[in-house]
Design a protein around this motif. Structure first.
Motif: not given
Length: 488
Positions: A70-74, A109-111, A354-361, A398-401
């Motif tokens: 999950s951290a790698g996908a972010v 691809n690995l992610a 992007i980081f701000y949206l992830m933390v907010s989500s 996974s849905a963040l990108p």
């Protein structure tokens, strides 16, 4: 010619070894960090080496692997954006030759592969393995629990594949679609992951606007607020009296009145927490009280406003330009052209957003009433709840990108299996998603910043008492120590 072919093969071999080494090192760092995070919240179990301890340890390793994925996908999307800008700025630099398009494609691809593996195999296995006891009539032990877990996984796989088969057959009833239903690897898994991604994007659509408004409250709790027209010494004196009064009540109640003792202990814990916050505010320096808090609040407001403006501009682009769609526009490739209009500065702004949206989500996810019980607590979180948290974070990450590209936060074209989503080519779905995000975020912010005005209006009109009387928590009554009813 043979020497040239040998040198080309050697170069390809060394480049592949270098890429796999970099991927392994990055994942090892993420795994170690994820392990420390999970062990910080995991409930401390007995140290004896019994069967349940082994099962918990295996589930812990699988959960750590999922959190690392999950951290790698972010981090993958910001890493790809900054890598593209670095390659544009230093195209001939020897020390960044390892940072190329092949490495970025391989990481995507690995992610995608590991996300599918964790979501459909590892996390269900960890949950069923944790809950398994072995079939009746068989000898108890690890093997019996593994056998039961594998049977449950096979039944779950058959159920999911059957649901996907029926759903796809109902949606696309032509001959080509019916033939593709029998292709497991090329059709089932991408289609299933597309459905999971759509669910994750819908969950982000619900969590992110709530989190964007909730971030102001969270940062207000973490930072020291300015002391304007406040007497901290008087508040400390009052809170100390309350603490002493609750402590005297606890000392005077017999141990047989268990319900009232638990309630008073909770009140005492809240009072101690308030006292700790007041002590922290009192010890804080003047610049921390009067400068840091307003600066952080203004920064949050700017980031939220920029996010909403970018979504509004993306809606206009969708209406006038077909290339604004997240699917169907071929990208220039890594290191060939800048993905941002403002170059390196714009790329840095995209990464921050992007980081701000992830933390907010994440904040919005745990702020929803349905997911309040998922909040992990330090040294007091069961493995079942840890597995649920890891699955939730994996779906969000996974849905963040996909969400970032759909909302126009970044123009980075999704690579690998992350871009193989059928619904990204539907204009009405993408447009509706942008409109809903902009409207919901605006409403949450307006509701957040007008809540104080509404409370003052209710007090002025005398409707605040009516609102309190409708709240069932405020009308609860508890028996006191002498047998009389007391309203809390």
């Amino acid at each position: 010619m043979e020497a040239d072919e040998v040198s080309i093969r050697e170069q390809n071999f060394h480049s592949q070894v270098r890429e796999y080494t970099i991927c392994f090192l990055l994942f090892a760092v993420l795994y170690i960090v994820s392990y420390f995070i999970i062990t910080r919240y995991k409930r401390k179990a007995d140290e004896q080496e019994d069967e349940d301890a082994i099962v918990n340890r295996i589930s812990l390793f699988l959960s750590t692997f999922t959190l690392a994925v999950s951290a790698g996908a972010v981090l993958l999307l910001p890493f790809s954006i900054i890598s593209n800008e670095i390659l544009l700025s230093f195209p001939q630099n020897y020390y960044i030759q390892w940072l190329n398009g092949s490495l970025i494609h391989g990481l995507w691809n690995l992610a995608s592969l590991f996300s599918n593996l964790c979501l459909f195999v590892l996390m269900p296995f960890a949950f069923f393995f944790l809950e398994s006891e072995g079939f009746a009539g068989l000898k108890k032990g690890i093997r019996a629990r593994i056998l039961e877990t594998l049977v449950m996984l096979i039944l779950l796989a058959l159920l999911i594949l059957g649901i996907v088969w029926v759903a796809s057959a109902l949606i696309d009833n032509d001959a080509a679609s019916m033939e593709s239903l029998y292709d497991l690897w090329e059709f089932y898994l991408p289609y299933l992951y597309s459905c999971i991604s759509l669910m994750g994007c819908l969950l982000l659509l619900l969590c992110t606007p709530v989190g964007l408004s909730r971030m102001f409250t969270v940062m207000g709790q973490l930072l020291v607020k300015p002391t304007i027209l406040e007497d901290l010494d008087e508040q400390m004196y009052i809170i100390t009296l309350e603490e002493e009064a609750i402590q005297r009540k606890l000392n005077g109640i017999s141990s047989t009145v268990e319900n009232q003792t638990v309630e008073l202990e909770r009140e005492l814990e809240k009072v101690k927490c308030k006292k700790t916050n007041l002590e922290r505010r009192k010890k804080a320096s003047a610049w921390e009280r009067n400068l840091v808090y307003p600066a952080v609040m203004i920064l949050l407001l700017i980031e939220t406003s920029i996010s909403v403006l970018l979504v509004a501009f993306n809606i206009l682009y969708l209406l006038v330009d077909e290339t604004a769609m997240p699917k169907g526009s071929g990208g220039p490739g890594i290191g060939n052209a800048s993905l941002s209009t403002f170059g390196f500065v714009g790329a840095a702004l995209e990464i921050i957003l992007i980081f701000y949206l992830m933390v907010s989500s994440v904040v919005g996810f745990y702020s929803l009433r349905f997911f309040e019980n998922f909040i992990p607590r330090k040294d007091d979180t069961t493995m079942t709840k840890i597995i649920g948290n890891c699955v939730s974070i994996l779906v969000l990450s996974s849905a963040l990108p996909v969400m970032s590209r759909t909302l126009g936060i970044t123009r980075f074209d999704l690579l690998g299996d992350f871009g193989r989503f059928n619904w990204l080519g539907n204009f009405y779905i993408v447009l509706s998603y942008n409109l809903l995000f902009a409207i919901m975020t605006t409403l949450c912010l307006v509701r957040k910043f007008t809540s104080a005005v509404r409370e003052e209006l209710l007090k002025a009109l005398g409707l605040d008492k009516l609102h309190r009387s409708n709240n069932p928590r405020d009308s609860e009554t508890k028996p006191s120590a002498n047998g009389h009813q007391k309203t809390l």
